[in-house]
Write an enzyme that holds these catalytic residues in place. Structure first.
Site, PDB file in Angstrom:
ATOM      1  N   TYR A 135      -9.767 -10.708   2.782  1.00  0.00           N
ATOM      2  CA  TYR A 135      -9.211  -9.567   3.506  1.00  0.00           C
ATOM      3  C   TYR A 135      -9.192  -8.388   2.549  1.00  0.00           C
ATOM      4  N   THR A 138      -6.754  -3.229   0.418  1.00  0.00           N
ATOM      5  CA  THR A 138      -6.213  -2.402  -0.668  1.00  0.00           C
ATOM      6  C   THR A 138      -7.317  -1.867  -1.583  1.00  0.00           C
ATOM      7  N   SER A 144      -0.194   0.804  -0.271  1.00  0.00           N
ATOM      8  CA  SER A 144       0.831   1.017   0.764  1.00  0.00           C
ATOM      9  C   SER A 144       0.337   1.965   1.846  1.00  0.00           C
ATOM     10  N   GLY A 177      -7.529 -11.250  -2.575  1.00  0.00           N
ATOM     11  CA  GLY A 177      -7.630 -12.609  -3.094  1.00  0.00           C
ATOM     12  C   GLY A 177      -8.870 -13.295  -2.535  1.00  0.00           C
ATOM     13  N   GLN A 330      29.362 -21.935 -11.567  1.00  0.00           N
ATOM     14  CA  GLN A 330      28.036 -22.491 -11.240  1.00  0.00           C
ATOM     15  C   GLN A 330      27.885 -22.566  -9.717  1.00  0.00           C
ATOM     16  N   ARG A 333      27.174 -19.311  -7.955  1.00  0.00           N
ATOM     17  CA  ARG A 333      25.805 -18.787  -8.107  1.00  0.00           C
ATOM     18  C   ARG A 333      24.805 -19.650  -7.345  1.00  0.00           C
ATOM     19  N   GLY A 401      18.920 -23.444 -21.157  1.00  0.00           N
ATOM     20  CA  GLY A 401      17.705 -23.348 -21.979  1.00  0.00           C
ATOM     21  C   GLY A 401      16.544 -24.128 -21.392  1.00  0.00           C
ATOM     22  N   GLU A 424       1.334  -7.828   0.870  1.00  0.00           N
ATOM     23  CA  GLU A 424       1.631  -7.748   2.312  1.00  0.00           C
ATOM     24  C   GLU A 424       2.703  -6.697   2.580  1.00  0.00           C
ATOM     25  N   ASP A 426       4.744  -3.525  -0.008  1.00  0.00           N
ATOM     26  CA  ASP A 426       5.831  -3.382  -0.991  1.00  0.00           C
ATOM     27  C   ASP A 426       7.168  -3.423  -0.248  1.00  0.00           C
TER      28      ASP A 426
HETATM   29  C1  LIG Z   1      -3.181 -22.036   6.846  1.00  0.00           C
HETATM   30  C2  LIG Z   1      -3.079 -21.028   5.781  1.00  0.00           C
HETATM   31  C3  LIG Z   1      -1.705 -20.500   5.621  1.00  0.00           C
HETATM   32  C4  LIG Z   1      -1.647 -19.187   4.966  1.00  0.00           C
HETATM   33  C5  LIG Z   1      -0.400 -18.486   5.313  1.00  0.00           C
HETATM   34  C6  LIG Z   1      -0.285 -17.192   4.681  1.00  0.00           C
HETATM   35  C7  LIG Z   1       0.934 -17.135   3.832  1.00  0.00           C
HETATM   36  C8  LIG Z   1       0.803 -16.550   2.529  1.00  0.00           C
HETATM   37  C9  LIG Z   1      -0.475 -15.923   2.101  1.00  0.00           C
HETATM   38  C10 LIG Z   1      -0.130 -14.865   1.185  1.00  0.00           C
HETATM   39  C11 LIG Z   1      -1.322 -14.209   0.637  1.00  0.00           C
HETATM   40  C12 LIG Z   1      -0.982 -12.815   0.443  1.00  0.00           C
HETATM   41  C13 LIG Z   1      -2.142 -12.042   0.016  1.00  0.00           C
HETATM   42  C14 LIG Z   1      -1.866 -10.624   0.157  1.00  0.00           C
HETATM   43  C15 LIG Z   1      -2.507  -9.875   1.025  1.00  0.00           C
HETATM   44  C16 LIG Z   1      -2.233  -8.422   1.146  1.00  0.00           C
HETATM   45  O1  LIG Z   1      -1.415  -7.863   0.476  1.00  0.00           O
HETATM   46  S1  LIG Z   1      -3.159  -7.583   2.306  1.00  0.00           S
HETATM   47  C17 LIG Z   1      -2.715  -5.910   2.186  1.00  0.00           C
HETATM   48  C18 LIG Z   1      -1.370  -5.663   2.748  1.00  0.00           C
HETATM   49  N1  LIG Z   1      -1.082  -4.260   2.756  1.00  0.00           N
HETATM   50  C19 LIG Z   1       0.019  -3.763   3.224  1.00  0.00           C
HETATM   51  O2  LIG Z   1       0.893  -4.495   3.673  1.00  0.00           O
HETATM   52  C20 LIG Z   1       0.122  -2.282   3.258  1.00  0.00           C
HETATM   53  C21 LIG Z   1       1.480  -1.801   3.647  1.00  0.00           C
HETATM   54  N2  LIG Z   1       1.377  -0.603   4.446  1.00  0.00           N
HETATM   55  C22 LIG Z   1       1.443  -0.605   5.809  1.00  0.00           C
HETATM   56  O3  LIG Z   1       1.572  -1.641   6.423  1.00  0.00           O
HETATM   57  C23 LIG Z   1       1.377   0.700   6.562  1.00  0.00           C
HETATM   58  O4  LIG Z   1       0.512   1.568   6.050  1.00  0.00           O
HETATM   59  C24 LIG Z   1       2.771   1.315   6.732  1.00  0.00           C
HETATM   60  C25 LIG Z   1       3.566   1.355   5.456  1.00  0.00           C
HETATM   61  C26 LIG Z   1       3.478   0.460   7.744  1.00  0.00           C
HETATM   62  C27 LIG Z   1       2.684   2.776   7.234  1.00  0.00           C
HETATM   63  O5  LIG Z   1       1.590   2.910   8.045  1.00  0.00           O
HETATM   64  P1  LIG Z   1       1.123   4.287   8.696  1.00  0.00           P
HETATM   65  O6  LIG Z   1      -0.098   4.090   9.492  1.00  0.00           O
HETATM   66  O7  LIG Z   1       1.134   5.358   7.684  1.00  0.00           O
HETATM   67  O8  LIG Z   1       2.226   4.371   9.686  1.00  0.00           O
HETATM   68  P2  LIG Z   1       3.301   5.382  10.053  1.00  0.00           P
HETATM   69  O9  LIG Z   1       2.693   6.716  10.286  1.00  0.00           O
HETATM   70  O10 LIG Z   1       4.437   5.253   9.092  1.00  0.00           O
HETATM   71  O11 LIG Z   1       3.632   4.702  11.405  1.00  0.00           O
HETATM   72  C28 LIG Z   1       2.865   4.817  12.559  1.00  0.00           C
HETATM   73  C29 LIG Z   1       3.528   3.991  13.635  1.00  0.00           C
HETATM   74  O12 LIG Z   1       2.999   2.676  13.533  1.00  0.00           O
HETATM   75  C30 LIG Z   1       4.052   1.738  13.402  1.00  0.00           C
HETATM   76  N3  LIG Z   1       3.533   0.609  12.625  1.00  0.00           N
HETATM   77  C31 LIG Z   1       3.196   0.598  11.338  1.00  0.00           C
HETATM   78  N4  LIG Z   1       2.753  -0.628  11.007  1.00  0.00           N
HETATM   79  C32 LIG Z   1       2.788  -1.378  12.115  1.00  0.00           C
HETATM   80  C33 LIG Z   1       2.451  -2.733  12.388  1.00  0.00           C
HETATM   81  N5  LIG Z   1       1.996  -3.556  11.448  1.00  0.00           N
HETATM   82  N6  LIG Z   1       2.595  -3.173  13.652  1.00  0.00           N
HETATM   83  C34 LIG Z   1       3.093  -2.386  14.625  1.00  0.00           C
HETATM   84  N7  LIG Z   1       3.440  -1.078  14.413  1.00  0.00           N
HETATM   85  C35 LIG Z   1       3.289  -0.601  13.176  1.00  0.00           C
HETATM   86  C36 LIG Z   1       5.152   2.508  12.747  1.00  0.00           C
HETATM   87  O13 LIG Z   1       6.381   1.917  12.945  1.00  0.00           O
HETATM   88  C37 LIG Z   1       5.024   3.847  13.434  1.00  0.00           C
HETATM   89  O14 LIG Z   1       5.598   3.747  14.685  1.00  0.00           O
HETATM   90  P3  LIG Z   1       6.285   5.010  15.357  1.00  0.00           P
HETATM   91  O15 LIG Z   1       7.502   5.299  14.535  1.00  0.00           O
HETATM   92  O16 LIG Z   1       6.627   4.543  16.729  1.00  0.00           O
HETATM   93  O17 LIG Z   1       5.311   6.132  15.311  1.00  0.00           O
HETATM   94  C1  LIG Z   2      -0.930 -10.990  -6.036  1.00  0.00           C
HETATM   95  C2  LIG Z   2      -1.412  -9.938  -5.072  1.00  0.00           C
HETATM   96  C3  LIG Z   2      -2.294 -10.298  -4.086  1.00  0.00           C
HETATM   97  C4  LIG Z   2      -2.804  -9.335  -3.209  1.00  0.00           C
HETATM   98  N1  LIG Z   2      -3.730  -9.694  -2.279  1.00  0.00           N
HETATM   99  C5  LIG Z   2      -4.289  -8.746  -1.493  1.00  0.00           C
HETATM  100  C6  LIG Z   2      -5.304  -9.086  -0.546  1.00  0.00           C
HETATM  101  O1  LIG Z   2      -5.681 -10.253  -0.396  1.00  0.00           O
HETATM  102  N2  LIG Z   2      -5.875  -8.084   0.166  1.00  0.00           N
HETATM  103  C7  LIG Z   2      -5.491  -6.793   0.043  1.00  0.00           C
HETATM  104  O2  LIG Z   2      -6.050  -5.942   0.722  1.00  0.00           O
HETATM  105  N3  LIG Z   2      -4.507  -6.448  -0.812  1.00  0.00           N
HETATM  106  C8  LIG Z   2      -3.900  -7.384  -1.585  1.00  0.00           C
HETATM  107  N4  LIG Z   2      -2.900  -7.042  -2.460  1.00  0.00           N
HETATM  108  C9  LIG Z   2      -2.483  -5.647  -2.564  1.00  0.00           C
HETATM  109  C10 LIG Z   2      -1.092  -5.403  -1.996  1.00  0.00           C
HETATM  110  O3  LIG Z   2      -1.077  -5.487  -0.613  1.00  0.00           O
HETATM  111  C11 LIG Z   2      -0.592  -4.033  -2.453  1.00  0.00           C
HETATM  112  O4  LIG Z   2      -0.490  -4.063  -3.857  1.00  0.00           O
HETATM  113  C12 LIG Z   2       0.739  -3.730  -1.814  1.00  0.00           C
HETATM  114  O5  LIG Z   2       0.585  -3.436  -0.446  1.00  0.00           O
HETATM  115  C13 LIG Z   2       1.486  -2.577  -2.517  1.00  0.00           C
HETATM  116  O6  LIG Z   2       0.737  -1.437  -2.527  1.00  0.00           O
HETATM  117  P1  LIG Z   2       0.464  -0.576  -3.855  1.00  0.00           P
HETATM  118  O7  LIG Z   2      -0.077  -1.499  -4.876  1.00  0.00           O
HETATM  119  O8  LIG Z   2      -0.335   0.569  -3.425  1.00  0.00           O
HETATM  120  O9  LIG Z   2       1.895  -0.112  -4.329  1.00  0.00           O
HETATM  121  P2  LIG Z   2       2.416   1.390  -4.389  1.00  0.00           P
HETATM  122  O10 LIG Z   2       2.576   1.893  -3.013  1.00  0.00           O
HETATM  123  O11 LIG Z   2       1.586   2.176  -5.312  1.00  0.00           O
HETATM  124  O12 LIG Z   2       3.840   1.136  -4.999  1.00  0.00           O
HETATM  125  C14 LIG Z   2       4.284   1.621  -6.271  1.00  0.00           C
HETATM  126  C15 LIG Z   2       5.755   2.048  -6.158  1.00  0.00           C
HETATM  127  O13 LIG Z   2       5.853   3.169  -5.297  1.00  0.00           O
HETATM  128  C16 LIG Z   2       6.854   2.958  -4.319  1.00  0.00           C
HETATM  129  N5  LIG Z   2       6.461   3.674  -3.085  1.00  0.00           N
HETATM  130  C17 LIG Z   2       5.230   3.731  -2.516  1.00  0.00           C
HETATM  131  N6  LIG Z   2       5.253   4.464  -1.390  1.00  0.00           N
HETATM  132  C18 LIG Z   2       6.520   4.871  -1.223  1.00  0.00           C
HETATM  133  C19 LIG Z   2       7.186   5.651  -0.227  1.00  0.00           C
HETATM  134  N7  LIG Z   2       6.546   6.126   0.838  1.00  0.00           N
HETATM  135  N8  LIG Z   2       8.498   5.894  -0.380  1.00  0.00           N
HETATM  136  C20 LIG Z   2       9.165   5.373  -1.436  1.00  0.00           C
HETATM  137  N9  LIG Z   2       8.595   4.625  -2.397  1.00  0.00           N
HETATM  138  C21 LIG Z   2       7.292   4.369  -2.300  1.00  0.00           C
HETATM  139  C22 LIG Z   2       6.908   1.460  -4.141  1.00  0.00           C
HETATM  140  O14 LIG Z   2       8.179   1.036  -3.657  1.00  0.00           O
HETATM  141  C23 LIG Z   2       6.658   0.963  -5.561  1.00  0.00           C
HETATM  142  O15 LIG Z   2       7.881   0.955  -6.246  1.00  0.00           O
HETATM  143  C24 LIG Z   2      -2.374  -7.990  -3.326  1.00  0.00           C
HETATM  144  C25 LIG Z   2      -1.453  -7.644  -4.322  1.00  0.00           C
HETATM  145  C26 LIG Z   2      -0.973  -8.601  -5.188  1.00  0.00           C
HETATM  146  C27 LIG Z   2      -0.005  -8.203  -6.262  1.00  0.00           C
END
Ligand SMILES: CCCCCCCCCCCCC/C=C/C(=O)SCCNC(=O)CCNC(=O)[C@H](O)C(C)(C)COP(=O)(O)OP(=O)(O)OC[C@H]1O[C@@H](n2cnc3c(N)ncnc32)[C@H](O)[C@@H]1OP(=O)(O)O
Ligand SMILES: Cc1cc2nc3c(=O)[nH]c(=O)nc-3n(C[C@H](O)[C@H](O)[C@H](O)COP(=O)(O)OP(=O)(O)OC[C@H]3O[C@@H](n4cnc5c(N)ncnc54)[C@H](O)[C@@H]3O)c2cc1C
Length: 627
Positions: A135, A138, A144, A177, A330, A333, A401, A424, A426
């Site tokens: 996937y 990022t 974010s 990943g 203990q 906590r 320890g 997934e 921050d």
């Molecule tokens: C069998 C296998 C088992 C596996 C099981 C899995 C378990 C564990 C695996 C773990 C592995 C992890 C590996 C990691 C992967 C990753 O990290 S992938 C990358 C993930 N990245 C993020 O999460 C990024 C975070 N940022 C965002 O989600 C968005 O950008 C945001 C912060 C939510 C803001 O988005 P933006 O488009 O700028 O939105 P806004 O303008 O603020 O909002 C617009 C409206 O949309 C609504 N909204 C936003 N997100 C969602 C959503 N997901 N769904 C529905 N609606 C959403 C938001 O609330 C706003 O709504 P309104 O206020 O009504 O306008």
């Molecule tokens: C182990 C690991 C596995 C991952 N796997 C995947 C993957 O499979 N696929 C994928 O696409 N991505 C993956 N990611 C990326 C991950 O989803 C992003 O790192 C995560 O969404 C955070 O985004 P960033 O790194 O841009 O943090 P940033 O947004 O740069 O955060 C830095 C700091 O800024 C603050 N900040 C940012 N925006 C705001 C705001 N609007 N207001 C206030 N504070 C703010 C945060 O709280 C944080 O303290 C992985 C990351 C890690 C560490």
């Protein structure tokens, strides 16, 4: 002593039916049966050994992970395991691997955002692992802010293709990943450009590596981003970097359930909200909440068993010293963390139900509960991962320890878990989404709209009904306070779901009483922690606050004799726990002693480097001393 259960006396103290509690923890008799069978299968197979993981250099560690993943897949096929059993097997193998992203994100992304035709084409290949996917969302410059991603997908009407390109260094995909070394394909997020117009971020299936020799395809630069925090831990995963140099893919590889591009280059939006492009994240956040209880309960199991084994101070007339679990400090906590593990289990079950319900509604074009689902998954992901990460570290300290030794299992558990606070979404960024949802709700109450579901309580708060507010005014300035409000809202969900669980029929002698005690510990310890807020807002008087604290201490005493049985109910094998301190039989000291001698440093009595670096020093000191 081998074969002796040092915790037998503790187990005899239990006042409830542990087997019945195991069923509550597992979710059903069926789940417990599957867990027992699959965990034994993994524990009994030397191919799944993991006790050496923290000692291996990265390349060896990674190759070992590839071997285990391939072997797991072979066993899944040989034994014809169902999807449920296969996913349990991966869980008990307990090694973060590219397969997590293949099954956990790549496949769900295609299922959630692909058309029926796209699913028919790609899913069979993915299910058979004839392609391996990740996937790739990022980038180096943006994680974010998904709308700030820079990778472009420009439609070329002449060839009916998209041209995927990384225009800047910061647009390099960074972190996905499974991308670094293994994936053959990626669901890649890129800005859709048609005829010079930017239509925002969309998902595309892009092949990265040859299915013949695994080399990157033309225009693709790909590799691993390097070592991460801790030994073993998340270093079994190939988090990757990826750049595209005008890579062409057919038009039908854009995931087109939410919006489409026609042969003529027309952009069409379906009747569904554009936020469904974020659907995979909602799914995974929900899974992460369920996972949090597993990680926290592991750490709590280790710390509880060890706290019953460990004795310090308090010997009377030459008798044994006090078990550290008997110290109130203990308990204060440890037991709130034990209660949290159970609380997160139940809220995880509820969130899975909520997610399924939302998905069914989406099928029927009912999008009304999507904002609540987003707020709940985002908020609970944030709350449960933060508490779990801090809780694992607290459990390490609770073990004194010895908790700092890798053989305690806690350092690796912490290192592998702590990025859950970041990936997934921050945790603070996600709480801001919850805050926004709450503010929006408040602004609508004033207009007479009655909130429902998890925010129904807001409609009963007098001063909110009078409130006339705008979502954005002052939001940034007050964001730190709003984040606290968001956490409180999520805590309320956790507490209510625990209470709702207790309203169900729970069979087994004494089981419900134990859960009631844990639920009390959960909310009273929160109340104690935040009593300043409750007193400041006059929701509690100082007397009530003191009474609540008395009650909390009484509940610690109630749980104390049941503590070992309550962690036994998690049903973790010694193989899965991988901790000398958390051994089922409590035989800690001989095993710690034995393990020390197995460390590679103890292979020789005189270490490598002695002759180059230690002996000359000693010689020099002798010489100086003679002077
Ligand atoms: C069998 C296998 C088992 C596996 C099981 C899995 C378990 C564990 C695996 C773990 C592995 C992890 C590996 C990691 C992967 C990753 O990290 S992938 C990358 C993930 N990245 C993020 O999460 C990024 C975070 N940022 C965002 O989600 C968005 O950008 C945001 C912060 C939510 C803001 O988005 P933006 O488009 O700028 O939105 P806004 O303008 O603020 O909002 C617009 C409206 O949309 C609504 N909204 C936003 N997100 C969602 C959503 N997901 N769904 C529905 N609606 C959403 C938001 O609330 C706003 O709504 P309104 O206020 O009504 O306008
Ligand atoms: C182990 C690991 C596995 C991952 N796997 C995947 C993957 O499979 N696929 C994928 O696409 N991505 C993956 N990611 C990326 C991950 O989803 C992003 O790192 C995560 O969404 C955070 O985004 P960033 O790194 O841009 O943090 P940033 O947004 O740069 O955060 C830095 C700091 O800024 C603050 N900040 C940012 N925006 C705001 C705001 N609007 N207001 C206030 N504070 C703010 C945060 O709280 C944080 O303290 C992985 C990351 C890690 C560490």
């Amino acid at each position: 002593m081998e074969g002796v259960d040092h915790l037998a006396d503790e187990r005899k103290k239990a006042e409830f039916n542990v087997e019945a509690m195991k069923i509550v923890w597992a979710g059903s008799q069926h789940n417990l049966e599957v867990s027992n069978r699959i965990s034994k299968l993994v524990a009994d197979d030397p191919a799944f050994r993991k006790d050496d993981r923290t000692m291996l250099p990265r390349k060896e560690l990674f190759k070992n992970t590839l071997r285990k993943a391939a072997y797991a897949w072979k066993r899944i096929n040989e034994l014809r395991l169902s999807e449920e059993e296969a996913s349990k097997l991966r869980f008990y193998v307990d090694e973060t691997a590219y397969t997590d992203l293949h099954w956990g994100m790549f496949i769900p992304a295609i299922k959630g955002q692909g058309t029926d035709e796209q699913q028919r084409k790609w899913l069979p290949l993915a299910y058979k692992m004839q392609i391996i996917g990740c996937y790739a969302q990022t980038e180096l410059g943006h994680g974010s802010n998904v709308q700030g991603l820079e990778t472009t997908a420009t439609f070329d009407p002449h060839t009916d293709e998209f041209v995927i390109h990384s225009p800047t260094l910061t647009s390099s995909k960074w972190w996905p990943g499974g991308l670094g070394k293994v994936s053959t394909h990626a669901v890649t997020y890129a800005r859709l450009i048609i005829d010079g117009k930017d239509h925002g971020v969309h998902g595309f299936i892009v092949q990265l590596r040859s299915l013949e020799d695994h080399r990157p395809l033309p225009g693709i630069t790909v590799g691993d981003i390097g070592m991460k925090f801790g030994n073993g831990a998340y270093n079994t995963m190939d988090n990757g970097v990826l750049r595209f140099d005008h890579v062409r893919i057919p038009r039908n590889q854009m995931l087109m359930k939410v919006s489409q591009v026609t042969r003529e280059g027309k952009y069409k939006q379906s009747d569904v909200p554009r936020q469904l492009v974020y659907g995979t994240m909602v799914y995974v956040r929900q899974r992460i909440v369920a996972d949090a209880s597993c990680y926290l309960s592991r750490a709590v199991c280790i710390a509880t068993r060890y706290s019953a084994v460990r004795r310090q101070f308090g010997s009377q007339n030459g008798g044994p010293e006090t078990q550290v679990i008997d110290y109130k400090t203990q308990q204060s906590r440890l037991f709130p963390l034990l209660a949290s593990a159970y609380a997160f289990r139940f809220v995880g079950e509820w969130l899975e139900w909520l997610y399924t319900d939302v998905m069914q509604r989406l099928q029927a074009n009912d999008f009304s509960t999507l904002p609540e689902a987003h707020a709940c998954t985002a908020g609970l992901k944030s709350l449960t991962t933060s508490v779990t990460a801090d809780g694992i570290e607290e459990c390490r300290k609770l073990c004194g320890g010895h908790g700092y030794l890798c053989t305690s299992g806690l350092p690796e558990l912490f290192a592998v878990y702590v990025p859950a606070c970041t990936y997934e979404g921050d945790n603070i960024v996600l709480l801001l989404q919850v805050a926004r949802f709450l503010m929006k709700t408040v602004s609508q109450i004033g207009t007479g709209k009655q909130p429902v579901g998890t925010i129904a309580y807001m409609g009963r708060i007098e001063h909110l009904m009078q409130c006339r507010c705008n979502v954005q005014r002052g939001f940034a300035e007050l964001s730190a306070d709003l984040v606290e409000a968001a956490v409180a809202h999520c805590q309320l969900i956790v507490v209510s779901k625990f209470i709702e669980k207790l309203q169900q029929d729970i069979p087994g002698e004494g089981v419900k009483q134990q859960l009631e005690a844990l639920c009390g510990i959960y909310y009273l310890s929160l109340l104690h922690k935040h009593q300043g807020d409750f007193l400041a807002t006059s929701y509690l008087t100082p007397k009530q606050s003191a009474l609540a604290n008395d009650q909390l201490r009484a509940l610690y005493s109630k749980v104390r004799p049941n503590a070992i049985a309550l962690v036994d109910a998690f049903n973790y094998s010694d193989h899965f726990l991988s901790s000398i301190l958390g051994r089922y039989d409590g035989n800690v000291y001989p095993k710690l002693y034995e393990a020390a001698w197995k460390d590679p440093l103890n292979e020789s009595v005189v270490p490598d480097g002695y002759h180059e670096y230690v002996r000359p020093l000693l010689k020099q000191q002798l010489h100086t001393a003679r002077l």
